[in-house]
Design a protein around this motif. Structure first.
Motif, short mmCIF file in Angstrom:
data_model
loop_
_atom_site.label_atom_id
_atom_site.label_comp_id
_atom_site.label_asym_id
_atom_site.label_seq_id
_atom_site.Cartn_x
_atom_site.Cartn_y
_atom_site.Cartn_z
N ILE A 309 0.82 -1.22 0.00
CA ILE A 309 0.00 0.00 0.00
C ILE A 309 0.86 1.27 0.00
O ILE A 309 0.37 2.35 -0.33
N THR A 321 1.14 2.02 8.92
CA THR A 321 0.34 0.81 8.67
C THR A 321 0.13 0.05 9.97
O THR A 321 1.08 -0.19 10.72
N ASP A 438 -10.19 -5.68 2.11
CA ASP A 438 -10.09 -4.85 0.91
C ASP A 438 -11.18 -3.79 0.84
O ASP A 438 -11.87 -3.64 -0.17
N LEU A 440 -11.57 0.14 0.96
CA LEU A 440 -11.04 1.51 0.99
C LEU A 440 -12.22 2.45 1.14
O LEU A 440 -13.03 2.60 0.23
N VAL A 467 -3.99 -0.78 -4.58
CA VAL A 467 -3.72 -1.28 -3.23
C VAL A 467 -4.45 -2.58 -2.92
O VAL A 467 -4.20 -3.20 -1.88
N TRP A 470 -5.67 -5.06 -0.16
CA TRP A 470 -5.48 -4.58 1.21
C TRP A 470 -5.98 -3.14 1.39
O TRP A 470 -5.35 -2.33 2.08
N GLY A 471 -7.14 -2.85 0.80
CA GLY A 471 -7.70 -1.51 0.93
C GLY A 471 -8.03 -1.13 2.36
O GLY A 471 -7.92 0.04 2.74
N LEU A 474 -5.11 0.35 4.06
CA LEU A 474 -4.85 1.73 3.65
C LEU A 474 -5.82 2.68 4.36
O LEU A 474 -5.42 3.77 4.78
#
Length: 483
Positions: A309, A321, A438, A440, A467, A470-471, A474
């Protein structure tokens, strides 16, 4: 490939340096002794010509190797939940870990029928046929779903024998075996040891269920604890143990029963000491462990996630993170999201406490006076008189609770059909209640401000693609990164 194995050179350097960042990402098979180890094993390192590296403990076991009694591979942190494209297999493995095939391992005709039904139910939950699911397991893991379930139960039982003082019979059922006979049988077949031999070598004297959950650096338990503390439900979450040490504890409802867990950081080790009271029903322990791991996100590979990310970020921006903090349930996360609409974090947390006070009584669980977050049925039948907020939001909360009372995991369309619930609410609930990695939250006010400051305001979809998967990490990083 389902899970990528690091190169032999990387594996060699990691095991020789006992690098904890690789713990659980590969296992070392030592063919001169017939065992397999974690990269952090304290034993004298074997010669390179005697070893072979495996992407998983299962692959090592399929090669005929036994788990090391010193480093105990069953205690290694799990690998990343996104290990490739085989998401159906990943989901099936997670469900088996949580007990989907437990207590279906006897050889009688009645038990065989029960096992077949459990297998069909498992395949249905992941949306494929049972034959295709068996094919996936054989192709990627080299074993059937039943063999996978046997081995996962074996490793949990081995951990319980090493780390707790539970009677051996209780260990068998806590690990999910259908009988003590089958429990002993699997131990002899897989480990060439008996459960009593492993227990005899254990030095644990404490009563109760207390297990160590390993994690990989740079997992930051205190940062995770601070996140929970800022959003805590009084009586249902606590942050110091009886000895006054920093911890994170909370009540949960698992498999229909209320109980609690308490996690403390182990000094000098990459592990959490977790005490569990599984509602008085030890047979649900595998489900409890699955939920605890989800809430604490102990299997996260943060080094890999951060690298992924961080890549699209502008020069000079270094993300903070962190792990993904799980809520107690999908319903709890949805309530948090509704109560958090258009108010501050402090106000939302206060409303959450009032909701819990109004709809659930204080109870005693395992010697602790505490509260349990209410069920959907309890909220749906409440007046919500104590909640000082607009009537429209109360109505949305009640309608949503009624929806959850009919289905414990309603789909997005059903939730969006409730007036007053929008995409942000549903996405937040999925991120924290289902630990979807995931999500965001591009519509979140803070996230929008951070994206604008970094020049991503007009292209959030592009960033989301970069990303993924793994949103959610983030989203959390943007919440906690000072630009």
């Amino acid at each position: 490939m389902f899970q990528q194995l690091p190169s032999a050179e990387i594996c060699q350097r990691a095991r020789l340096s006992r690098d904890a960042r690789f713990d659980g990402l590969f296992f070392t098979g030592v063919f001169s002794t017939g065992i397999y180890c974690r990269p952090i094993c304290p034993a004298t390192a074997p010669k390179e010509e005697n070893v072979r590296y495996f992407a998983s403990a299962l692959a090592a076991a399929a090669a005929g190797l036994r788990p090391c009694l010193r480093c105990r591979p069953e205690s290694a942190p799990g690998s990343s939940p996104w290990r490739g494209t085989a998401t159906t297999l990943t989901r099936a493995m997670a469900l088996i870990d949580a007990g989907a095939l437990n207590a279906t391992d006897e050889h009688t005709s009645e038990q065989a029928q029960t096992q077949a039904q459990a297998m069909e139910a498992l395949a249905g939950r992941v949306g494929v046929g049972s034959r295709y699911l068996r094919k996936l397991f054989c192709e990627h893991l080299g074993m059937s779903p039943k063999a996978f379930g046997d081995y996962r139960r074996l490793l949990l039982a081995k951990a319980l024998l090493h780390q707790t003082s539970l009677p051996i019979t209780d260990v068998a059922f806590a690990a999910g075996f259908g009988s003590v006979r089958r429990f002993n049988e699997v131990f002899r077949e897989r480990l060439a040891l008996t459960p009593s031999a492993i227990r005899a070598a254990s030095k644990v004297k404490d009563a109760g269920i207390r297990l160590n959950l390993s994690f990989r650096p740079p997992y930051d338990f205190m940062q995770l604890r601070a996140f929970f503390m800022a959003r805590a439900i009084p009586g249902a979450e606590w942050f110091s143990n009886d000895a006054g040490e920093a911890c994170y504890g909370r009540t949960l409802r698992v498999a229909g029963d209320a109980g609690w867990f308490e996690a403390c950081l182990q000094a000098g080790k990459n592990a959490l000491a977790v005490t569990i009271y599984p509602g008085g029903r030890v047979s649900a322990l595998s489900q409890w462990l699955a939920e605890i791991k989800r809430v604490l996100d102990v299997d996260a590979n943060l080094s890999l996630i951060h690298e992924h990310i961080q890549a699209p970020m502008p020069d000079g921006v270094v993300l903070n993170t962190m792990t993904l903090p799980g809520a107690g349930s999908f319903f709890e996360a949805a309530c948090r999201a509704v109560l958090g609409q258009q108010v501050s974090l402090a106000q939302a947390t206060r409303l959450l406490g009032l909701l819990t006070d109004e709809t659930s009584d204080e109870v005693e669980l395992g010697g602790r006076r505490c509260r349990v977050f209410p069920t959907a049925e309890q909220v749906a039948s409440a007046t919500l008189e104590s909640l000082k907020m607009p009537g429209s939001r109360k109505k949305a909360l009640l309608e949503m609770a009624a929806l959850f009372s009919r289905s414990p995991q309603p789909d997005d369309a059903a939730l969006l059909g409730v007036k007053g619930i929008g995409p942000w609410t549903v996405s937040y609930a999925r991120m924290r209640g289902l630990s979807d990695p995931d999500i965001l939250l591009a519509g979140d006010l803070v996230v929008k401000q951070k994206l604008k400051a970094m020049g991503w305001a007009k292209a959030p979809d592009t960033l989301m693609g970069q990303v993924s998967p793994w949103g959610s990490y983030l989203t959390l990083a943007l919440w906690h990164t000072d630009l």
